[in-house]
Scaffold this motif. Structure first.
Motif, mmCIF file in Angstrom:
data_model
loop_
_atom_site.group_PDB
_atom_site.id
_atom_site.type_symbol
_atom_site.label_atom_id
_atom_site.label_comp_id
_atom_site.label_asym_id
_atom_site.label_seq_id
_atom_site.Cartn_x
_atom_site.Cartn_y
_atom_site.Cartn_z
ATOM 1 N N ARG A 57 25.679 -10.633 -9.375
ATOM 2 C CA ARG A 57 27.029 -10.639 -9.680
ATOM 3 C C ARG A 57 27.380 -12.044 -9.188
ATOM 4 N NH1 ARG A 57 32.229 -11.358 -9.915
ATOM 5 N NH2 ARG A 57 31.752 -12.812 -8.013
ATOM 6 N N GLU A 58 27.807 -13.153 -9.997
ATOM 7 C CA GLU A 58 28.453 -14.125 -9.405
ATOM 8 C C GLU A 58 28.815 -15.046 -10.808
ATOM 9 O OE1 GLU A 58 29.876 -16.011 -7.799
ATOM 10 O OE2 GLU A 58 28.631 -16.617 -6.076
ATOM 11 N N MET A 59 29.899 -15.510 -10.556
ATOM 12 C CA MET A 59 30.544 -16.246 -11.679
ATOM 13 C C MET A 59 31.320 -17.430 -11.447
ATOM 14 S SD MET A 59 33.150 -13.275 -12.938
ATOM 15 C CE MET A 59 33.968 -14.059 -14.196
ATOM 16 N N PRO A 60 31.263 -18.613 -11.817
ATOM 17 C CA PRO A 60 30.163 -19.014 -13.227
ATOM 18 C C PRO A 60 28.980 -18.909 -12.286
ATOM 19 C CG PRO A 60 31.480 -20.644 -12.495
ATOM 20 C CD PRO A 60 32.089 -19.864 -11.681
ATOM 21 N N LEU A 61 27.853 -19.252 -13.071
ATOM 22 C CA LEU A 61 26.369 -19.382 -12.718
ATOM 23 C C LEU A 61 26.136 -21.082 -12.488
ATOM 24 C CD1 LEU A 61 24.785 -16.454 -14.644
ATOM 25 C CD2 LEU A 61 25.119 -16.710 -12.100
ATOM 26 N N SER B 108 0.873 -1.210 -0.200
ATOM 27 C CA SER B 108 0.038 -0.024 -0.075
ATOM 28 C C SER B 108 0.807 1.243 -0.088
ATOM 29 C CB SER B 108 -0.921 0.118 1.270
ATOM 30 O OG SER B 108 -0.234 0.202 2.428
ATOM 31 N N ALA B 109 2.215 1.090 0.396
ATOM 32 C CA ALA B 109 3.109 2.406 0.180
ATOM 33 C C ALA B 109 3.297 2.852 -1.342
ATOM 34 C CB ALA B 109 4.241 1.822 1.033
ATOM 35 N N ARG B 110 3.331 3.959 -1.472
ATOM 36 C CA ARG B 110 3.670 4.529 -2.522
ATOM 37 C C ARG B 110 5.112 4.402 -2.938
ATOM 38 N NH1 ARG B 110 3.688 9.581 -3.032
ATOM 39 N NH2 ARG B 110 4.411 9.541 -5.131
ATOM 40 N N VAL B 111 5.542 3.512 -3.975
ATOM 41 C CA VAL B 111 6.953 3.461 -4.247
ATOM 42 C C VAL B 111 6.958 3.016 -6.054
ATOM 43 C CG1 VAL B 111 8.859 1.557 -4.001
ATOM 44 C CG2 VAL B 111 7.419 2.059 -2.053
ATOM 45 N N ASP B 112 8.022 3.595 -6.422
ATOM 46 C CA ASP B 112 7.852 3.419 -7.940
ATOM 47 C C ASP B 112 8.713 2.276 -8.447
ATOM 48 O OD1 ASP B 112 6.388 5.960 -8.801
ATOM 49 O OD2 ASP B 112 7.932 6.700 -7.419
ATOM 50 N N GLY B 113 9.691 1.672 -7.719
ATOM 51 C CA GLY B 113 10.552 0.682 -7.990
ATOM 52 C C GLY B 113 11.643 0.208 -7.050
ATOM 53 N N MET B 114 12.394 -0.830 -7.333
ATOM 54 C CA MET B 114 13.303 -1.376 -6.478
ATOM 55 C C MET B 114 14.402 -1.905 -7.326
ATOM 56 S SD MET B 114 13.116 -4.208 -3.266
ATOM 57 C CE MET B 114 14.501 -4.640 -2.534
ATOM 58 N N LEU B 115 15.675 -1.364 -6.743
ATOM 59 C CA LEU B 115 17.087 -2.049 -7.277
ATOM 60 C C LEU B 115 17.752 -2.636 -5.969
ATOM 61 C CD1 LEU B 115 18.820 -1.001 -9.781
ATOM 62 C CD2 LEU B 115 19.436 0.819 -8.592
ATOM 63 N N VAL B 116 18.312 -3.919 -6.609
ATOM 64 C CA VAL B 116 19.206 -4.677 -5.591
ATOM 65 C C VAL B 116 20.339 -4.594 -6.418
ATOM 66 C CG1 VAL B 116 19.258 -6.933 -4.332
ATOM 67 C CG2 VAL B 116 17.031 -5.932 -5.079
ATOM 68 N N LEU B 117 21.298 -3.842 -5.690
ATOM 69 C CA LEU B 117 22.523 -3.379 -6.351
ATOM 70 C C LEU B 117 23.738 -3.502 -5.327
ATOM 71 C CD1 LEU B 117 23.254 -0.709 -8.954
ATOM 72 C CD2 LEU B 117 24.867 -1.697 -7.685
ATOM 73 N N PRO B 118 24.633 -4.581 -5.521
ATOM 74 C CA PRO B 118 24.601 -5.955 -5.938
ATOM 75 C C PRO B 118 23.694 -6.770 -5.651
ATOM 76 C CG PRO B 118 26.572 -5.622 -4.429
ATOM 77 C CD PRO B 118 25.894 -4.382 -4.331
ATOM 78 N N LEU C 97 19.704 -8.069 -14.324
ATOM 79 C CA LEU C 97 21.004 -7.253 -15.078
ATOM 80 C C LEU C 97 22.309 -7.629 -14.340
ATOM 81 C CD1 LEU C 97 20.293 -3.483 -15.824
ATOM 82 C CD2 LEU C 97 22.469 -4.305 -15.161
ATOM 83 N N PRO C 98 22.999 -8.542 -15.173
ATOM 84 C CA PRO C 98 24.067 -8.853 -14.772
ATOM 85 C C PRO C 98 25.182 -7.686 -14.665
ATOM 86 C CG PRO C 98 23.444 -10.130 -16.597
ATOM 87 C CD PRO C 98 22.661 -9.242 -16.475
ATOM 88 N N ALA C 99 26.095 -7.834 -13.642
ATOM 89 C CA ALA C 99 26.931 -6.679 -13.385
ATOM 90 C C ALA C 99 28.094 -6.950 -14.370
ATOM 91 C CB ALA C 99 27.435 -6.809 -12.140
ATOM 92 N N SER C 100 27.686 -6.760 -15.589
ATOM 93 C CA SER C 100 28.544 -7.094 -16.554
ATOM 94 C C SER C 100 28.824 -5.881 -17.723
ATOM 95 C CB SER C 100 28.565 -8.450 -17.392
ATOM 96 O OG SER C 100 27.106 -8.396 -17.972
#
Ligand SMILES: Cc1cc2nc3c(=O)[nH]c(=O)nc-3n(C[C@H](O)[C@H](O)[C@H](O)COP(=O)(O)O)c2cc1C
Length: 190
Positions: A120-124, A73-83, A143-146
């Motif tokens: 971010r992980e390698m290899p997968l 219910s909170a007004r939020v426009d999006g979320m980023l998980v980085l890394p 969105l891989p950190a590449s």
């Protein structure tokens, strides 16, 4: 004002988070709620070492489910998980909500808002790949950190900026952190 939830987990790549926070502070057009996982803070201390409170954004305890954005219910426009660590990606993929990053991501998906996971992980492993597939099917952007090299990076910062810019793009935050591709004629030879 846009509102962004910004999860910082225990994958390597804290300098990406630091650069994004630096940009968002200078930009000033976005309210940012920051959550560090426990290991996210450990890796930040190792890789960046500054006090993240210095960016001026609220920092939430990963166990505090009373945060407004833990509810749809909170007004939020999006979320980023980085890394985004493989562990956090797996927990989000399975809706575990065992910490505030997981719960906020779960809410972001159920409310069909943009969720961008800079993994971010390698290899997968096959487990990672299946979890990432499930996340993409649920509507997240994986969105891989590449970083690319087509913008002719001259420094580590240029590489970092490329990843940060593409992640911010996907949560709808305008930026000119790197020189965008406009064809060979424009980018060749300088
Ligand atoms: C210095 C350091 C670097 C790490 N790098 C990665 C990484 O690049 N990717 C990853 O998935 N996990 C990485 N880990 C392991 C995660 O921190 C660990 O799996 C942790 O449980 C993730 O928890 P979180 O998702 O709650 O932050 C790293 C750990 C440390 C201490």
């Amino acid at each position: 004002m846009k509102r962004l939830v910004f999860g910082i987990t225990g994958a390597s790549g804290a300098p990406y988070a630091a650069r994004a926070l630096e940009f968002l502070r200078a930009d000033g057009s976005v309210h940012v709620d920051v959550i560090f996982t426990k290991t996210g803070r450990v890796v930040w201390n190792h890789e960046v070492g500054t006090d993240p409170a210095g960016y001026g954004f609220p920092i939430w305890n990963p166990g505090d489910f009373t945060a407004p954005f833990a509810s749809g219910s909170a007004r939020v426009d999006g979320m980023l998980v980085l890394p985004c660590s493989a562990g956090s990606a797996g927990r989000i993929a399975h809706g575990l909500s065992t910490d505030l990053v997981g719960r906020a991501a779960d809410v972001t998906l159920k409310e069909r808002r943009p969720l961008v996971l800079v993994v971010r992980e390698m290899p997968l492993s096959l487990i990672h790949l299946r979890n990432l597939t499930q996340l993409a099917e649920a509507g997240a952007t994986v969105l891989p950190a590449s970083p690319g090299f087509y913008h002719k990076p001259q420094s580590v910062r240029d590489l970092v900026d490329h990843v940060v810019a593409r992640a911010l793009d996907r949560v709808g935050i305008d930026n000119e952190l790197f020189r965008r591709w406009s064809g060979l004629g424009d980018s060749d030879g300088d």
